[in-house]
Write a protein that holds these residues in place. Structure first.
Motif, PDB file in Angstrom:
ATOM      1  N   ALA A  33       0.840  -1.203   0.000  1.00  0.00           N
ATOM      2  CA  ALA A  33       0.000   0.000   0.000  1.00  0.00           C
ATOM      3  C   ALA A  33       0.872   1.249   0.000  1.00  0.00           C
ATOM      4  O   ALA A  33       1.937   1.267   0.618  1.00  0.00           O
ATOM      5  CB  ALA A  33      -0.925   0.013   1.215  1.00  0.00           C
ATOM      6  N   VAL A  34       0.400   2.287  -0.702  1.00  0.00           N
ATOM      7  CA  VAL A  34       1.086   3.576  -0.714  1.00  0.00           C
ATOM      8  C   VAL A  34       0.057   4.684  -0.507  1.00  0.00           C
ATOM      9  O   VAL A  34      -1.125   4.519  -0.808  1.00  0.00           O
ATOM     10  CB  VAL A  34       1.853   3.821  -2.034  1.00  0.00           C
ATOM     11  N   MET A  35       0.518   5.799   0.003  1.00  0.00           N
ATOM     12  CA  MET A  35      -0.362   6.942   0.242  1.00  0.00           C
ATOM     13  C   MET A  35       0.319   8.217  -0.212  1.00  0.00           C
ATOM     14  O   MET A  35       1.531   8.424  -0.005  1.00  0.00           O
ATOM     15  CB  MET A  35      -0.711   7.047   1.731  1.00  0.00           C
ATOM     16  N   ARG A  36      -0.443   9.084  -0.852  1.00  0.00           N
ATOM     17  CA  ARG A  36      -0.027  10.434  -1.173  1.00  0.00           C
ATOM     18  C   ARG A  36      -1.272  11.304  -1.122  1.00  0.00           C
ATOM     19  O   ARG A  36      -2.365  10.845  -1.487  1.00  0.00           O
ATOM     20  CB  ARG A  36       0.619  10.481  -2.570  1.00  0.00           C
ATOM     21  N   ARG A  37      -1.132  12.560  -0.663  1.00  0.00           N
ATOM     22  CA  ARG A  37      -2.326  13.401  -0.537  1.00  0.00           C
ATOM     23  C   ARG A  37      -3.018  13.610  -1.877  1.00  0.00           C
ATOM     24  O   ARG A  37      -4.243  13.746  -1.931  1.00  0.00           O
ATOM     25  CB  ARG A  37      -1.936  14.748   0.084  1.00  0.00           C
ATOM     26  N   ASN A  38      -2.236  13.625  -2.949  1.00  0.00           N
ATOM     27  CA  ASN A  38      -2.805  13.691  -4.292  1.00  0.00           C
ATOM     28  C   ASN A  38      -3.132  12.267  -4.731  1.00  0.00           C
ATOM     29  O   ASN A  38      -2.239  11.480  -5.053  1.00  0.00           O
ATOM     30  CB  ASN A  38      -1.804  14.335  -5.252  1.00  0.00           C
ATOM     31  N   GLY A  39      -4.411  11.933  -4.738  1.00  0.00           N
ATOM     32  CA  GLY A  39      -4.830  10.578  -5.031  1.00  0.00           C
ATOM     33  C   GLY A  39      -4.415  10.086  -6.400  1.00  0.00           C
ATOM     34  O   GLY A  39      -4.057   8.911  -6.580  1.00  0.00           O
ATOM     35  N   GLU A  40      -4.442  10.980  -7.400  1.00  0.00           N
ATOM     36  CA  GLU A  40      -4.047  10.586  -8.746  1.00  0.00           C
ATOM     37  C   GLU A  40      -2.575  10.163  -8.779  1.00  0.00           C
ATOM     38  O   GLU A  40      -2.210   9.188  -9.438  1.00  0.00           O
ATOM     39  CB  GLU A  40      -4.303  11.731  -9.732  1.00  0.00           C
ATOM     40  N   LYS A  41      -1.731  10.913  -8.071  1.00  0.00           N
ATOM     41  CA  LYS A  41      -0.316  10.560  -8.032  1.00  0.00           C
ATOM     42  C   LYS A  41      -0.089   9.270  -7.253  1.00  0.00           C
ATOM     43  O   LYS A  41       0.783   8.469  -7.609  1.00  0.00           O
ATOM     44  CB  LYS A  41       0.496  11.710  -7.426  1.00  0.00           C
TER      45      LYS A  41
END
Length: 330
Positions: A33-41
């Motif tokens: 799993a990965v997370m970034r505030r910009n969902g598209e990225k």
């Protein structure tokens, strides 16, 4: 448990090659799993790297029941906040360097992880890279005799995004990074010296902003003393010409010296009365992979990681001491 299932908070540039792929390559680990505030990225990263899940909310990743441990790869200003949340969820923490904005934040992170009974590791990966391990071996074997002092010289020209005040990188915004490129890069050098010689117990520093390109310091001069008695000094300047670029560390003993580079590591040069010796060691494609392997090995009960919250906090303490007078003027 035979495999540690990892999640990454902040899948930015550092995770593209240096660290992210390592979690898919090493024995006993899987990035799920990965997370970034910009969902598209975040989704783009997951698709490109073959990661099953992506999030645009940190709490959802932290509390994903399938995530066993979390790698925090966000800018330093959020390291303490996220580390405390991960520890509260009962999960091991691997956090990018520098460990946090201040030594006080580092101490908070250590305390919370200890209270939660979870380990805390920091990405000072040179502690596991072949070239730097060879330097450590040469020092400890007495190749250059008793070490007297260490010198650091790191000079570089401004980067393109440091010339445009409307497009500054977070690395030179103290409220996000803790300082300038000295903090971002010098911490690697100081941490490696801690690994070789033990803690720095006394240090003094001067800093300034000579070129006025960005808010952070752009030149730092420092002297320091290790608990072992070895002395050291360094100059870090990030507004020189291309022709003046320098990346050099020297370890001077009473029977010779060792010279090598920290950010363009290709060769170790040893000079003694017996002559000159040179060592070339190939760095891995994913430079954090050897250290991440030690993290996974420790989590699986089959080894120890050399870079912990306790060791990394010492480097932040040194940086705080070096920059304390400069920060007081801001």
């Amino acid at each position: 448990m035979n495999t540690i299932h990892w999640g990454i908070l902040g899948c930015g540039d550092v995770t593209e090659v240096k660290s992210g792929p390592a979690f898919q390559n090493i024995e006993g680990a899987e990035l799920i799993a990965v997370m970034r505030r910009n969902g598209e990225k975040a989704r783009d990263y997951a698709q490109r790297h073959g990661v099953a899940k992506w999030y645009d909310d940190a709490d959802r990743l932290i509390h994903d029941p399938e995530v066993d441990a979390v790698y925090i790869a966000t800018p330093p200003s959020s390291h303490a906040e996220y580390a405390i949340k991960v520890a509260a969820a009962g999960k091991p923490v691997y956090v990018e360097k520098p460990m946090a904005l201040t030594y006080q934040d580092c101490q908070r992170m250590i305390h919370v992880c200890q209270q939660a009974g979870v380990p805390l590791f920091v990405a000072y990966y040179r502690r596991s890279l072949p070239l730097f391990l060879k330097v450590k071996e040469l020092v400890e074997s007495g190749t250059i005799g008793k070490v007297r002092f260490v010198t650091i010289a790191l000079y570089a020209p401004p980067e393109e995004n440091e010339r445009d005040r409307c497009n500054l990188h977070w690395h030179v915004l103290p409220e996000i990074s803790g300082g300038g490129r000295f903090v971002d890069m010098g911490c690697h050098q100081l941490d490696f010296l801690d690994y070789v010689f033990g803690p720095i117990v006394e240090t003094r520093g001067l800093a300034a902003n000579q070129a006025r390109l960005y808010p952070a310091e752009d030149i730092v001069c420092a002297s320091f003393r290790f608990d072992s008695g070895v002395m050291g000094n360094g100059v870090w300047c990030f507004t020189v010409s291309e022709e003046s670029q320098t990346d050099r560390m020297e370890i001077i003993g009473d029977a010779g010296k060792i010279r090598f580079s920290v950010f363009t590591p290709d060769q170790i040069r040893v000079e003694t009365e017996e002559g000159i010796s040179e060592y070339e060691l190939i760095q891995p494609e994913h430079v954090q992979q050897p250290l991440i392997q030690t993290v996974v090995d420790e989590l699986l009960g089959r080894g120890k990681c050399p870079s912990t919250g306790v060791t990394a906090a010492r480097t932040t303490w040194v940086i705080d001491q070096i920059l304390c007078e400069w920060r007081a003027t801001l």
